[in-house]
Design a protein around this motif. Structure first.
Motif, PDB file in Angstrom:
ATOM      1  N   HIS A  84      12.580 -72.444 -39.206  1.00  0.00           N
ATOM      2  CA  HIS A  84      11.401 -71.746 -39.169  1.00  0.00           C
ATOM      3  C   HIS A  84      10.987 -72.069 -37.658  1.00  0.00           C
ATOM      4  O   HIS A  84      10.832 -72.822 -37.145  1.00  0.00           O
ATOM      5  CB  HIS A  84      10.373 -72.469 -40.339  1.00  0.00           C
ATOM      6  N   THR A  85      10.420 -70.713 -37.310  1.00  0.00           N
ATOM      7  CA  THR A  85      10.181 -70.535 -35.658  1.00  0.00           C
ATOM      8  C   THR A  85       9.107 -69.938 -35.642  1.00  0.00           C
ATOM      9  O   THR A  85       8.070 -69.394 -36.275  1.00  0.00           O
ATOM     10  CB  THR A  85      11.547 -70.102 -35.014  1.00  0.00           C
ATOM     11  N   GLY A  86       8.483 -70.128 -34.223  1.00  0.00           N
ATOM     12  CA  GLY A  86       7.300 -69.576 -33.832  1.00  0.00           C
ATOM     13  C   GLY A  86       5.910 -70.023 -33.877  1.00  0.00           C
ATOM     14  O   GLY A  86       5.108 -69.607 -33.800  1.00  0.00           O
ATOM     15  N   TYR A  87       6.192 -71.300 -33.819  1.00  0.00           N
ATOM     16  CA  TYR A  87       4.827 -72.304 -34.103  1.00  0.00           C
ATOM     17  C   TYR A  87       4.147 -72.839 -32.655  1.00  0.00           C
ATOM     18  O   TYR A  87       4.992 -73.248 -31.800  1.00  0.00           O
ATOM     19  CB  TYR A  87       5.284 -73.561 -34.953  1.00  0.00           C
ATOM     20  N   ASP A  88       2.932 -72.550 -32.287  1.00  0.00           N
ATOM     21  CA  ASP A  88       2.247 -73.019 -31.102  1.00  0.00           C
ATOM     22  C   ASP A  88       2.014 -74.483 -31.327  1.00  0.00           C
ATOM     23  O   ASP A  88       1.859 -74.948 -30.136  1.00  0.00           O
ATOM     24  CB  ASP A  88       0.812 -72.327 -31.161  1.00  0.00           C
ATOM     25  N   ALA A  89       1.859 -75.072 -32.369  1.00  0.00           N
ATOM     26  CA  ALA A  89       1.538 -76.249 -32.626  1.00  0.00           C
ATOM     27  C   ALA A  89       2.287 -76.844 -33.671  1.00  0.00           C
ATOM     28  O   ALA A  89       2.500 -76.296 -34.915  1.00  0.00           O
ATOM     29  CB  ALA A  89       0.285 -76.706 -32.554  1.00  0.00           C
ATOM     30  N   VAL A  90       2.613 -78.201 -33.975  1.00  0.00           N
ATOM     31  CA  VAL A  90       3.052 -78.738 -35.227  1.00  0.00           C
ATOM     32  C   VAL A  90       2.184 -80.116 -35.642  1.00  0.00           C
ATOM     33  O   VAL A  90       1.913 -80.879 -34.596  1.00  0.00           O
ATOM     34  CB  VAL A  90       4.446 -79.153 -34.936  1.00  0.00           C
ATOM     35  N   ALA A 110      14.101 -81.654 -41.271  1.00  0.00           N
ATOM     36  CA  ALA A 110      15.083 -82.730 -40.535  1.00  0.00           C
ATOM     37  C   ALA A 110      14.783 -82.924 -39.278  1.00  0.00           C
ATOM     38  O   ALA A 110      15.244 -83.957 -38.546  1.00  0.00           O
ATOM     39  CB  ALA A 110      16.426 -82.167 -40.774  1.00  0.00           C
ATOM     40  N   GLY A 111      14.046 -81.839 -38.448  1.00  0.00           N
ATOM     41  CA  GLY A 111      13.786 -82.089 -36.886  1.00  0.00           C
ATOM     42  C   GLY A 111      13.267 -80.971 -36.454  1.00  0.00           C
ATOM     43  O   GLY A 111      12.811 -79.865 -37.092  1.00  0.00           O
ATOM     44  N   TYR A 112      12.734 -81.080 -35.340  1.00  0.00           N
ATOM     45  CA  TYR A 112      11.940 -79.853 -34.672  1.00  0.00           C
ATOM     46  C   TYR A 112      12.410 -79.819 -33.176  1.00  0.00           C
ATOM     47  O   TYR A 112      12.783 -80.933 -32.587  1.00  0.00           O
ATOM     48  CB  TYR A 112      10.355 -80.106 -34.788  1.00  0.00           C
ATOM     49  N   ARG A 113      12.350 -78.698 -32.688  1.00  0.00           N
ATOM     50  CA  ARG A 113      12.436 -78.637 -31.204  1.00  0.00           C
ATOM     51  C   ARG A 113      11.757 -77.515 -30.606  1.00  0.00           C
ATOM     52  O   ARG A 113      11.183 -76.712 -31.208  1.00  0.00           O
ATOM     53  CB  ARG A 113      14.142 -78.404 -30.898  1.00  0.00           C
ATOM     54  N   ARG A 114      11.701 -77.776 -29.236  1.00  0.00           N
ATOM     55  CA  ARG A 114      10.817 -76.806 -28.648  1.00  0.00           C
ATOM     56  C   ARG A 114      11.701 -75.598 -28.165  1.00  0.00           C
ATOM     57  O   ARG A 114      12.704 -75.795 -27.468  1.00  0.00           O
ATOM     58  CB  ARG A 114      10.192 -77.363 -27.254  1.00  0.00           C
ATOM     59  N   ILE A 115      11.326 -74.392 -28.224  1.00  0.00           N
ATOM     60  CA  ILE A 115      12.073 -73.259 -27.766  1.00  0.00           C
ATOM     61  C   ILE A 115      10.966 -72.255 -27.034  1.00  0.00           C
ATOM     62  O   ILE A 115       9.818 -72.780 -26.761  1.00  0.00           O
ATOM     63  CB  ILE A 115      12.754 -72.588 -28.774  1.00  0.00           C
ATOM     64  N   ASP A 116      11.330 -71.317 -26.388  1.00  0.00           N
ATOM     65  CA  ASP A 116      10.730 -70.367 -25.457  1.00  0.00           C
ATOM     66  C   ASP A 116       9.176 -70.087 -25.923  1.00  0.00           C
ATOM     67  O   ASP A 116       8.202 -70.398 -25.390  1.00  0.00           O
ATOM     68  CB  ASP A 116      11.385 -69.048 -25.094  1.00  0.00           C
ATOM     69  N   ASP A 117       9.041 -69.673 -27.341  1.00  0.00           N
ATOM     70  CA  ASP A 117       7.882 -69.272 -28.071  1.00  0.00           C
ATOM     71  C   ASP A 117       7.145 -70.211 -28.674  1.00  0.00           C
ATOM     72  O   ASP A 117       6.544 -69.852 -29.717  1.00  0.00           O
ATOM     73  CB  ASP A 117       8.046 -67.898 -28.679  1.00  0.00           C
ATOM     74  N   GLY A 118       7.641 -71.542 -28.457  1.00  0.00           N
ATOM     75  CA  GLY A 118       6.760 -72.462 -29.011  1.00  0.00           C
ATOM     76  C   GLY A 118       8.017 -73.462 -29.994  1.00  0.00           C
ATOM     77  O   GLY A 118       8.930 -73.710 -29.509  1.00  0.00           O
ATOM     78  N   TYR A 119       7.506 -74.042 -31.088  1.00  0.00           N
ATOM     79  CA  TYR A 119       8.488 -74.655 -31.922  1.00  0.00           C
ATOM     80  C   TYR A 119       9.131 -74.227 -32.882  1.00  0.00           C
ATOM     81  O   TYR A 119       8.562 -73.395 -33.863  1.00  0.00           O
ATOM     82  CB  TYR A 119       7.606 -76.156 -32.307  1.00  0.00           C
ATOM     83  N   CYS A 120      10.376 -74.792 -33.324  1.00  0.00           N
ATOM     84  CA  CYS A 120      11.166 -74.366 -34.432  1.00  0.00           C
ATOM     85  C   CYS A 120      11.304 -75.680 -35.320  1.00  0.00           C
ATOM     86  O   CYS A 120      11.495 -76.777 -34.514  1.00  0.00           O
ATOM     87  CB  CYS A 120      12.213 -73.600 -34.123  1.00  0.00           C
TER      88      CYS A 120
END
Length: 596
Positions: A419-425, A400-410
């Motif tokens: 789902h969290t902790g991605y360095d890249a999408v 549905a969407g994605y956003r940037r948070i401290d440790d990468g993308y969720c």
């Protein structure tokens, strides 16, 4: 087509491989392997130079028998940093045959596993980039089969070590010229090491002028001296490679990304709204064919390189998913005759890849002439996707969407799961891309609906054929189509589309069409993604956000190479694509045009 690229190899009475073209030996018979280790591996301070490196890039001028590469691979396999990957770019203008290389390398049984692995993926002679993968040792090799200047200009690399191993400067001065040294310097990292067997004065001076600090060292065997050099400047710190990636879409692009990421030791979570192959990659059969351009240009080269890589990969990885081999592309317009005559002369394809055929040679279309693509495949898509996934689970659910948070993308699903902790999408979706943010409008992506039909026929076509439409043999019938409806995202089945597919079949194969016209038909419609210039979109869209889409009807040909190139870009090593191709496919090409 590449006879001018024949090294004219022969084995001298003492058993040494020699080049008649250059009048020089490939290596010292005293002991080629010890020489390779002393001059090149020790000369570049291996293995110390790659300690603690997750990615290390080697540039070699003069692939020859593959001896240096086999020796480096053996040393890397033994001393490889934890999770490290070795990226090799080697250049060869005059490729010997696999049989000759095998005979030469057989002298060193201790290299046997590495020599055998190289020989198994030894390329056919054709101008371009060839890709070999050795995931068991964490090694990727790109071999540029072309003139040294063309290869260095095409490669976007930054080497951590350089082997200069052409034939002797006196016999092959072209490779030891000042402009070549300048190109090498341009593709070398500050602090990188370079090694060569020659201490000729003009080579020393040329390297110094290009920015290398040069030192003579004791030579090997009868050669009194050899050269070691270091490229000027302070080595910049290496940024850490991304560890965890999210890939959206489990069609051929997403599954190819999973496969290539596994070879690089990257962790991928694969998201799919339905199931693997739910979209355009899920038909019962697909063609693996290159787009044929008469221009013999950078786009032709991209398709030829991708085609060679994809067909080689599928033959090794999942031969059981290959339904057949050889595709006949029939002339669709009178202009095709002269176009096809130009295409079969291209040096981008190997001898035996393409051949003209005349009237009476295509059993199912006796009136047709065209090009036979003898190494093209027709495949079972689901088998290819499963082999690429290799039991990697697919996380089911739309994004549905994605956003940037401290440790990468969720990433968020419609049900609110995060789902969290991605360095890249990486957005590798086909049709789903149209529901995501503004990527559709930003890169001018367009949906194209295609409907195909499957019908039973006791006598399937003898071969896969294309004529504008296409027909692919199946065990008890064939698949044919496909319609091409722009700006249409409907996937319901349409009688009108079936009528158009039947009409196209009747023009190509009237007797067969008459026999099957009553059906029953098993139809399927799906959405492909096209761009304004009919080329894929691959590269960075925003910080940490990447695209691999717009593959149109060529996904099974393009996806493996484009996946490899994109992941190389993400981890910060040289792209697998020639520089011009990388720029041609960059998403920013559309933004630049619109801002003019």
């Amino acid at each position: 087509p590449m006879s001018e690229h024949d090294p004219e190899l022969y084995f001298a009475e003492d058993g040494a491989p020699r080049s008649g073209r250059f009048g020089d030996i490939y290596y010292s018979l005293q002991d080629g392997l010890s020489e390779s280790r002393a001059v090149f591996l020790t000369g570049c301070h291996m293995p110390d130079i790659w300690t603690h490196r997750s990615d290390f890039t080697l540039l070699e001028l003069g692939f020859g028998t593959g001896l240096n590469i086999a020796a480096v691979m053996a040393l890397w396999a033994e001393t490889r940093p934890n999770g490290g990957h070795l990226h090799i770019f080697s250049i060869e203008g005059f490729l010997m045959s696999a049989a000759d290389a095998g005979k030469a390398l057989a002298a060193w049984p201790e290299l046997a596993p590495f020599a055998e692995a190289l020989l198994e993926q030894w390329p056919k002679v054709r101008r371009g980039f060839h890709y070999m993968d050795f995931p068991q040792w964490g090694v990727s090799l790109t071999l540029g089969l072309m003139d040294v200047r063309a290869a260095l200009n095409a490669w976007e690399g930054r080497a951590d070590a350089v082997f200069l191993d052409g034939f002797s400067p006196a016999l092959n001065p072209d490779m030891w010229a000042d402009d070549v040294f300048a190109l090498i310097a341009d593709r070398t990292r500050a602090g990188a090491r370079l090694a060569t067997f020659t201490v000729a004065g003009f080579v020393r001076r040329g390297l110094q002028a290009a920015g290398f600090a040069v030192e003579k060292c004791p030579g090997f065997g009868r050669k009194r001296e050899r050269l070691e050099a270091v490229f000027a400047g302070e080595a910049s710190p290496i940024s850490p490679r991304p560890e965890k990636l999210a890939v959206i879409g489990a069609g051929i692009a997403g599954c190819a990304l999973v496969h290539e990421a596994r070879q690089l030791g990257l962790h991928v979570d694969l998201f799919e709204a339905h199931e693997a192959g739910a979209g355009a990659s899920g038909n019962a059969a697909a063609l693996v064919t290159p787009r044929l351009d008469a221009g013999d240009n950078d786009i032709s080269a991209l398709f030829a390189d991708a085609f060679a890589y994809a067909t080689g990969l599928y033959r090794r990885l999942c031969p059981e998913a290959i339904l057949g081999e050889g595709v006949q592309q029939c002339e669709a317009t009178p202009r095709d005759t002269s176009r096809f005559e130009r295409i079969v002369k291209q040096t981008l394809f190997a001898a035996g890849d393409l051949a003209l055929f005349g009237a009476g040679e295509a059993a199912d279309m006796p009136q047709a002439s065209g090009i036979r693509l003898d190494t093209a495949l027709w495949v079972k898509p689901v088998g290819i996707l499963q082999a690429l996934l290799d039991a990697q689970p697919v996380i089911s659910g739309a994004i549905a969407g994605y956003r940037r948070i401290d440790d990468g993308y969720c990433l968020e699903t419609p049900s609110g799961e995060v789902h969290t902790g991605y360095d890249a999408v990486i957005f590798a979706c086909g049709d789903g891309i149209f529901d995501l943010m503004d990527y559709q409008t930003r890169y001018d992506l367009r949906p194209v609906r295609g409907q195909v039909e499957i019908v039973t026929d006791p006598v399937p076509p003898a071969s896969a054929l294309s004529w504008g439409g296409y027909a692919i043999p199946l065990a008890d019938g064939f698949l044919f189509g496909a319609t091409h409806e722009r700006e249409d995202r409907g996937t319901e089945l349409r009688e009108a589309d079936r009528a158009r597919n039947l009409d196209s079949l009747a023009r190509a194969m009237p007797d067969r069409a008459a026999r099957i016209v009553a059906g029953p038909f098993d139809s399927r419609a799906s959405i492909r993604v096209m761009t304004r210039d009919y080329l894929p979109v691959i590269g960075q869209a925003d910080e940490g956000i990447y695209l691999l889409t717009g593959l149109g009807a060529r996904g099974f040909c393009l996806a493996p190479l484009l996946a490899k190139a994109l992941l190389n870009q993400i981890i910060g090593v040289p792209s697998a694509l020639p520089l011009v191709a990388k720029n041609l496919l960059d998403p920013r090409r559309f933004l630049a045009r619109d801002n003019v």
